[in-house]
Design a protein around this motif. Structure first.
Motif, PDB file in Angstrom:
ATOM      1  N   PRO A  72       0.770  -1.005  -0.152  1.00 29.47           N
ATOM      2  CA  PRO A  72       0.120  -0.078   0.000  1.00 29.47           C
ATOM      3  C   PRO A  72       1.415   0.770   0.356  1.00 29.47           C
ATOM      4  O   PRO A  72       1.940   1.249   0.866  1.00 29.47           O
ATOM      5  N   PRO A  73       0.345   2.437  -0.392  1.00 32.93           N
ATOM      6  CA  PRO A  73       1.283   3.550  -0.959  1.00 32.93           C
ATOM      7  C   PRO A  73       1.974   3.847   0.681  1.00 32.93           C
ATOM      8  O   PRO A  73       2.391   5.017   1.130  1.00 32.93           O
ATOM      9  N   ALA A  74       0.981   3.812   1.444  1.00 34.25           N
ATOM     10  CA  ALA A  74       1.036   4.815   2.674  1.00 34.25           C
ATOM     11  C   ALA A  74       1.682   3.887   3.874  1.00 34.25           C
ATOM     12  O   ALA A  74       1.515   4.501   4.767  1.00 34.25           O
ATOM     13  N   LEU A  75       1.984   2.446   3.017  1.00 31.50           N
ATOM     14  CA  LEU A  75       3.048   1.973   4.443  1.00 31.50           C
ATOM     15  C   LEU A  75       4.115   2.280   4.775  1.00 31.50           C
ATOM     16  O   LEU A  75       5.098   2.539   3.534  1.00 31.50           O
ATOM     17  N   GLY A  76       4.532   2.300   5.492  1.00 29.93           N
ATOM     18  CA  GLY A  76       6.188   2.614   6.213  1.00 29.93           C
ATOM     19  C   GLY A  76       6.808   1.926   6.055  1.00 29.93           C
ATOM     20  O   GLY A  76       6.055   0.715   6.094  1.00 29.93           O
ATOM     21  N   SER A  77       7.744   1.931   6.357  1.00 32.63           N
ATOM     22  CA  SER A  77       9.527   1.073   6.642  1.00 32.63           C
ATOM     23  C   SER A  77       9.826  -0.072   7.593  1.00 32.63           C
ATOM     24  O   SER A  77       9.974  -0.857   7.428  1.00 32.63           O
ATOM     25  N   THR A  78       8.890   1.019   8.358  1.00 35.00           N
ATOM     26  CA  THR A  78       9.802   0.281   9.585  1.00 35.00           C
ATOM     27  C   THR A  78       7.708   0.128  10.542  1.00 35.00           C
ATOM     28  O   THR A  78       7.537   1.475  10.930  1.00 35.00           O
ATOM     29  N   VAL A  79       7.305  -0.714  10.811  1.00 35.31           N
ATOM     30  CA  VAL A  79       5.936  -0.552  11.073  1.00 35.31           C
ATOM     31  C   VAL A  79       5.795  -1.838  12.564  1.00 35.31           C
ATOM     32  O   VAL A  79       5.596  -2.293  12.314  1.00 35.31           O
ATOM     33  N   LEU A  80       4.738  -1.121  13.347  1.00 39.60           N
ATOM     34  CA  LEU A  80       3.929  -1.868  14.175  1.00 39.60           C
ATOM     35  C   LEU A  80       2.896  -2.202  13.873  1.00 39.60           C
ATOM     36  O   LEU A  80       1.634  -1.024  13.573  1.00 39.60           O
ATOM     37  N   ALA A  81       2.098  -3.761  14.207  1.00 43.72           N
ATOM     38  CA  ALA A  81       0.639  -4.174  13.372  1.00 43.72           C
ATOM     39  C   ALA A  81       0.286  -4.323  14.825  1.00 43.72           C
ATOM     40  O   ALA A  81       0.685  -4.976  15.858  1.00 43.72           O
ATOM     41  N   LEU A  82      -0.603  -4.026  15.739  1.00 44.83           N
ATOM     42  CA  LEU A  82      -1.527  -4.465  16.576  1.00 44.83           C
ATOM     43  C   LEU A  82      -3.203  -5.002  16.573  1.00 44.83           C
ATOM     44  O   LEU A  82      -3.454  -3.928  15.759  1.00 44.83           O
ATOM     45  N   ARG A  83      -3.594  -5.156  16.535  1.00 43.78           N
ATOM     46  CA  ARG A  83      -4.909  -5.234  16.439  1.00 43.78           C
ATOM     47  C   ARG A  83      -5.679  -5.324  17.756  1.00 43.78           C
ATOM     48  O   ARG A  83      -7.322  -5.211  17.814  1.00 43.78           O
ATOM     49  N   ASP A  84      -5.022  -4.653  18.538  1.00 43.66           N
ATOM     50  CA  ASP A  84      -5.483  -4.437  19.950  1.00 43.66           C
ATOM     51  C   ASP A  84      -4.562  -3.461  20.819  1.00 43.66           C
ATOM     52  O   ASP A  84      -3.545  -4.283  20.934  1.00 43.66           O
ATOM     53  N   ALA A  85      -4.564  -2.043  20.180  1.00 42.14           N
ATOM     54  CA  ALA A  85      -3.367  -1.553  21.248  1.00 42.14           C
ATOM     55  C   ALA A  85      -3.577  -1.557  22.539  1.00 42.14           C
ATOM     56  O   ALA A  85      -2.458  -1.191  22.644  1.00 42.14           O
ATOM     57  N   ARG A  86      -4.028  -1.994  23.420  1.00 38.44           N
ATOM     58  CA  ARG A  86      -4.042  -2.435  24.278  1.00 38.44           C
ATOM     59  C   ARG A  86      -4.074  -3.807  25.101  1.00 38.44           C
ATOM     60  O   ARG A  86      -4.334  -4.087  26.143  1.00 38.44           O
ATOM     61  N   GLY A  87      -4.035  -5.006  24.185  1.00 36.69           N
ATOM     62  CA  GLY A  87      -3.428  -5.668  24.041  1.00 36.69           C
ATOM     63  C   GLY A  87      -2.441  -5.915  25.115  1.00 36.69           C
ATOM     64  O   GLY A  87      -1.288  -5.372  24.187  1.00 36.69           O
ATOM     65  N   PRO A  88      -1.818  -7.416  24.618  1.00 35.16           N
ATOM     66  CA  PRO A  88      -0.144  -8.177  25.182  1.00 35.16           C
ATOM     67  C   PRO A  88      -0.046  -8.132  23.671  1.00 35.16           C
ATOM     68  O   PRO A  88      -0.328  -7.874  22.992  1.00 35.16           O
TER      69      PRO A  88
END
Length: 510
Positions: free
Chosen positions: A338-354
């Motif tokens: 995707p054009p907006a995807l960065g080069s170093t990315v943290l993907a979280l399904r739940d920001a407050r999750g483990p």
């Protein structure tokens, strides 16, 4: 009882012998070689900067690097080695420095405070001022601790006197309106905000310590990230090999390594209160040195000790690996991203999750390189490598290939969240734990997280660098695990300093 050394028929004599593939050992060995000592570096568990699969040179794990000027130990080491400019030239800034992909938000975290404030105002207009203030406090606390670390304090400190002196020194240089750097929590009251919670998870990928992070660790590592993150060919291993080469360039000797013939350490031979020599598997020589530096995982150290050794083994017990990174590499066509995807990315399904694999995955987008048997290989212009990893139990390999494939599928699911429909553009899929299983050192834990029992200085320390054997020192990542990459450099510089002091007495040097 210590093993009594019997003089071998053939000896090779050095001033210093460094054993292990970790960065701190390479730093210590290179500095000592630069200072004129005869150094042997035995890389008996190294894997090299990349592994080969399907004709592609692929990374073992994502690697978030920082600029040399951000941390005192790395700057001091690289300047002394004449590598400061070389490393700076190889580092490629991440764009943005960090990107957070949350279920309802995508936010860039660049090094420019004004751009960060703009991003926060776009995503969380009601909370932007508080979040911006917290980030500013992190940067101030990071800067406040730098003069303390520039003095290369002994970490961990030995004895009550050193602990007290270090605490006093840190408070003297790091006091400010935000509080002391080893106590201040800039995100206090914001822990449940999605942005703050995501940053706390991001810190986990920068440290080698499991459990709740200490304020000192959190402020140093997030402070580094806020000053800019970088990538380089080969990641951490590429940096280590660049430094290791300096040993050979200063007339030291290199054995083993990812690209060379294997040189496997078999045993340390003891003589009273000192280590006398090192034996290698299938090697007739005994490698004798006045000082030894170990930069390998504690389980590997235990295997090198004589049976029944009781002085060093108990010191290794308090530091144990809990988790490690499990990586999946995807070679995809550039059109998949995707054009907006960065080069170093943290993907979280739940920001407050483990921060485990089911919820948190770190991705890096890297150039795809074909193997040409020369250097870093040939870049494939229209292809990219998506290197993604999450934390799994430390014994993941022992659970077998089916388990590794199962958790690999979880990484793929996380990649699908960030790169939808990547399958349409997939060229190659590879799991290092499976594809590189036959390489010497491949069973080492990629980016381990340790659990440290007992007292820790500022919540960042582990193994004592000095040991009961007067000429044996630790320089591995278990020494200052809570500071991540900065801690590895600190441990290496610290070990070089200790060995220089010892050899100055032994050899009569000032």
């Amino acid at each position: 009882m210590a093993q009594i050394l019997k003089p071998p028929s053939t000896q090779r004599v050095y001033d210093v012998c460094v054993v292990g593939s970790q960065l701190g050992g390479a730093v210590a060995g290179a500095l000592l070689a630069k200072r004129g000592y005869r150094v042997l570096h035995v890389d008996h568990d190294g894997v090299g900067a990349t592994y080969l699969d399907g004709g592609y040179l692929l990374p073992y794990a994502p690697a978030v690097l920082f600029g040399p000027r951000q941390t005192p130990a790395s700057e001091a080491a690289l300047v002394e080695l004449g590598l400061h400019t070389d490393v700076a030239r190889l580092l490629e800034p991440s764009a943005p420095d960090l990107q957070l992909l949350l279920p309802r938000h995508r936010v860039d975290v660049p090094r420019d405070p004004a751009l960060r404030a703009r991003e926060l105002a776009r995503e969380w207009p009601a909370d932007a001022a508080r979040l911006t203030e917290a980030l500013g406090a992190v940067e101030k606390l990071f800067a406040a601790a730098t003069p303390f670390l520039k003095e290369l304090p002994p970490l961990p400190p030995e004895g009550f006197g050193e602990r007290r002196a270090l605490s006093k020194a840190l408070r003297a240089v790091a006091a400010g309106p935000e509080g002391h750097v080893d106590e201040a929590r800039p995100f206090a009251g914001l822990e449940n905000h999605p942005f703050a919670a995501a940053l706390l998870t991001a810190q986990r990928f920068l440290t080698y310590l499991d459990g709740a992070p200490s304020p000192f660790s959190l402020n140093r590592l997030l402070g580094c990230a806020l000053h800019g993150t970088f990538r380089m060919p080969g990641g951490y291993e590429g940096l280590r090999e660049l430094i290791r080469k300096r040993i050979g360039e200063h007339r030291g000797e290199l054995l083993g390594g990812g690209e060379g013939p294997a040189a496997v350490a078999e045993a340390l031979e003891l003589d009273g209160q000192k280590v006398a020599s090192l034996r290698l598997v299938d090697h007739k020589d005994h490698f004798v040195a006045k000082a030894f530096v170990l930069a390998t995982d504690a389980p590997a150290v235990r295997r090198l000790l004589p049976q029944g050794e009781s002085r060093l083994a108990p010191l290794l017990e308090p530091v144990r690996p809990e988790r490690q990174l499990l990586t999946v590499n995807l070679v995809v066509k550039k059109a998949a991203l995707p054009p907006a995807l960065g080069s170093t990315v943290l993907a979280l399904r739940d920001a407050r999750g483990p921060d485990d694999l089911g919820n948190a995955v770190l991705l890096q987008v890297l150039p795809a390189r074909k193997d040409t048997r020369r250097g870093q290989g040939e870049v494939v212009p229209d292809e990219r490598v998506v290197c993604a990893a999450g934390f799994v139990p430390a014994d993941a390999r022992e659970r077998g290939e089916p388990f590794l494939r199962e958790v690999g599928e979880q990484v793929l699911a996380a990649i699908s969240d960030a790169v939808p429909f990547f399958e349409r553009h997939l060229v190659r899929q590879s799991v290092p734990a499976l594809a590189a299983h036959d390489r010497r050192g491949s069973r080492l834990l990629p980016h381990p997280l340790y659990r440290v029992e007992g007292e820790q200085a500022f919540g960042v320390t582990g193994l004592q660098p000095r040991t009961p054997y007067k000429n044996l020192f630790f320089a591995g990542r278990e020494v200052v695990p809570g500071l991540g990459l900065e801690g590895e450099f600190h441990a290496g510089v610290q070990a070089a300093q200790a060995v220089t002091g010892l050899l100055g007495k032994v050899l009569g040097r000032k």
